[in-house]
Design an enzyme around this catalytic site. Structure first.
Site, PDB file in Angstrom:
ATOM      1  N   ASP A  29       0.855  -1.187   0.000  1.00 18.51           N
ATOM      2  CA  ASP A  29       0.000   0.000   0.000  1.00 18.51           C
ATOM      3  C   ASP A  29       0.889   1.234   0.000  1.00 18.51           C
ATOM      4  OD1 ASP A  29      -1.992   2.085   0.884  1.00 18.51           O
ATOM      5  OD2 ASP A  29      -3.261   0.316   1.155  1.00 18.51           O
ATOM      6  N   LEU A  31      -0.275   4.132   1.063  1.00 17.61           N
ATOM      7  CA  LEU A  31      -0.831   4.946   2.147  1.00 17.61           C
ATOM      8  C   LEU A  31      -1.383   6.291   1.666  1.00 17.61           C
ATOM      9  CD1 LEU A  31       1.746   4.243   5.018  1.00 17.61           C
ATOM     10  CD2 LEU A  31      -0.357   2.999   4.460  1.00 17.61           C
ATOM     11  N   PHE A  71      -7.357  -4.336  -3.848  1.00 22.60           N
ATOM     12  CA  PHE A  71      -8.258  -3.333  -3.274  1.00 22.60           C
ATOM     13  C   PHE A  71      -7.774  -1.902  -3.535  1.00 22.60           C
ATOM     14  CE2 PHE A  71      -8.570  -7.121  -0.676  1.00 22.60           C
ATOM     15  CZ  PHE A  71      -9.922  -7.274  -0.434  1.00 22.60           C
ATOM     16  N   TYR A 139     -15.269   6.101 -12.825  1.00 23.81           N
ATOM     17  CA  TYR A 139     -14.977   5.090 -11.803  1.00 23.81           C
ATOM     18  C   TYR A 139     -15.568   3.739 -12.200  1.00 23.81           C
ATOM     19  CZ  TYR A 139     -15.630   2.355  -7.557  1.00 23.81           C
ATOM     20  OH  TYR A 139     -15.658   1.340  -6.650  1.00 23.81           O
ATOM     21  N   PHE A 167     -21.849  -3.825  -3.172  1.00 21.53           N
ATOM     22  CA  PHE A 167     -22.856  -2.782  -3.061  1.00 21.53           C
ATOM     23  C   PHE A 167     -22.362  -1.826  -1.963  1.00 21.53           C
ATOM     24  CE2 PHE A 167     -24.496  -5.399  -6.153  1.00 21.53           C
ATOM     25  CZ  PHE A 167     -25.541  -4.755  -6.790  1.00 21.53           C
ATOM     26  N   PHE A 206     -30.419  13.995  -0.414  1.00 21.64           N
ATOM     27  CA  PHE A 206     -30.473  14.447  -1.799  1.00 21.64           C
ATOM     28  C   PHE A 206     -31.612  13.755  -2.548  1.00 21.64           C
ATOM     29  CE2 PHE A 206     -26.085  14.995  -0.389  1.00 21.64           C
ATOM     30  CZ  PHE A 206     -25.887  16.335  -0.691  1.00 21.64           C
ATOM     31  N   ARG A 219     -30.752   1.724  -0.998  1.00 24.44           N
ATOM     32  CA  ARG A 219     -29.463   1.075  -1.235  1.00 24.44           C
ATOM     33  C   ARG A 219     -29.351  -0.211  -0.417  1.00 24.44           C
ATOM     34  NH1 ARG A 219     -29.852   4.064  -4.762  1.00 24.44           N
ATOM     35  NH2 ARG A 219     -28.456   5.734  -5.471  1.00 24.44           N
ATOM     36  N   GLY A 283     -27.274  11.447 -11.564  1.00 24.00           N
ATOM     37  CA  GLY A 283     -26.810  10.068 -11.710  1.00 24.00           C
ATOM     38  C   GLY A 283     -27.119   9.154 -10.549  1.00 24.00           C
TER      39      GLY A 283
END
Length: 328
Positions: A29, A31, A71, A139, A167, A206, A219, A283
């Site tokens: 990583d 960082l 990840f 993304y 999700f 929102f 969600r 979106g």
């Protein structure tokens, strides 16, 4: 030994906590968004860049890597709209560098952290792995590009891989040692809890005119430890030879509206939130809920932790973080 790239981040660090119980782990990583303190002390840590072939070669030369878990993506939708090159350079370009080094060292097992953003705005209430992928931001497109690359590498080079489409990851480790700590924070549950701790003046909702039961977005929230366990069963499937190439949704299969999440946070904490109603964000789909029946059927994994327990674990973490900051 398992290489976890991005193991200092939110989801990666929780995966390392679970994986280190049964496997030797090396974390790579840089960082840039992760935290050194989040990496389990029993794991080996190497500070380096995913896109640096030199850094990767050092790891593969020194350690005998059985499989790689990835990840290390940038993951802010809004930022990806403003800086798409950053996302394609890191999420696609750097991943190609990793795959090239894996081929050089004959490591052919790969577990990829993907996203529900690959689906874009779906036309179905319950999303399966067969639902059309049509990402609406760089993304999501960068993640889908990698999925296509993995399929091509499997066909041509014998790569064995599992793609896991998340999700809404949420919650914190059971001991509250680690949890969600982004800067900036964009996820609903930590934003609400920070507000309830007095760290934010109010919460913005929102859109209240969606075609849902209370007008707010719905969600699918999944505990980060459930996510970690899904990665481990996927890894076991690759190492045992059960899996060669697979894609799975990771979700609870239940949808919760923004209002329901806020109300659950209020119930768990015993505190009232100050809510500001705002216009819809561009979106934002009305509903994103996963069917995760495929991974349950094939690997026996199922999300076990519900929304209230997710928020309870997150609350313990945020309280601990707040207390730590107050004592410094």
């Amino acid at each position: 030994m398992i290489l976890v790239v991005g193991g200092a981040g939110y989801i990666g660090s929780h995966l390392v906590k679970e994986l280190i119980k049964t496997k030797e782990v090396v974390v790579l990583d840089n960082l840039s968004t992760g935290h050194r303190w989040a990496i389990d002390k029993k794991a080996i840590f190497v500070q380096g860049d995913l896109g640096s072939e030199k850094d990767l070669v050092k790891v593969f030369e020194k350690y005998s890597i059985e499989a790689v878990m990835h990840f290390a993506a940038f993951s802010l939708v809004g930022e990806s709209m403003q800086a798409p090159q950053k996302y394609y350079d890191n999420n696609v370009g750097a991943t190609l560098t990793l795959l090239r080094v894996m081929r050089k060292y004959n490591v052919n097992k790969f577990i990829f952290s993907s996203t529900a953003a690959t689906y874009g705005i779906p036309s179905v209430d319950m999303i399966t792995e067969e639902t059309a992928t049509n990402p609406i931001n760089p993304y999501g497109r960068s993640k889908l590009m990698i999925e296509h690359i993995l399929a091509d590498f499997a066909l041509s080079y014998g790569l064995k891989y599992v793609t896991l489409r998340y999700f809404n990851a949420a919650g914190a480790y059971e001991t509250a040692e680690i949890g969600e700590d982004h800067d900036p924070e964009t996820h609903l549950i930590p934003i609400v809890l920070e507000h309830l701790l007095g760290q934010r003046e109010q919460i913005s909702v929102f859109g209240t005119d969606y075609e849902t039961q209370d007008g707010t977005c719905i969600r699918d929230y999944i505990h980060v430890t459930d996510l970690a366990k899904a990665h481990i069963v996927a890894m076991q499937g690759l190492l045992s030879g059960q899996l060669k190439a697979a894609t799975y949704n990771l979700g609870n299969g239940k949808g919760y509206s923004v209002k329901e999440v806020i109300e659950t946070c209020e119930r768990v904490t015993g505190r009232r939130a100050k809510v500001e109603l705002a216009e819809r964000r561009l979106g934002d789909p009305a509903r994103l809920v996963a069917l995760s029946e495929k991974i349950e059927r094939e690997l026996g994994w199922k999300a076990e932790i519900g929304l209230e327990a997710i928020i309870e674990s997150a609350w313990r973490w945020h309280q601990r973080k707040s207390d730590t900051l107050a004592s410094q």
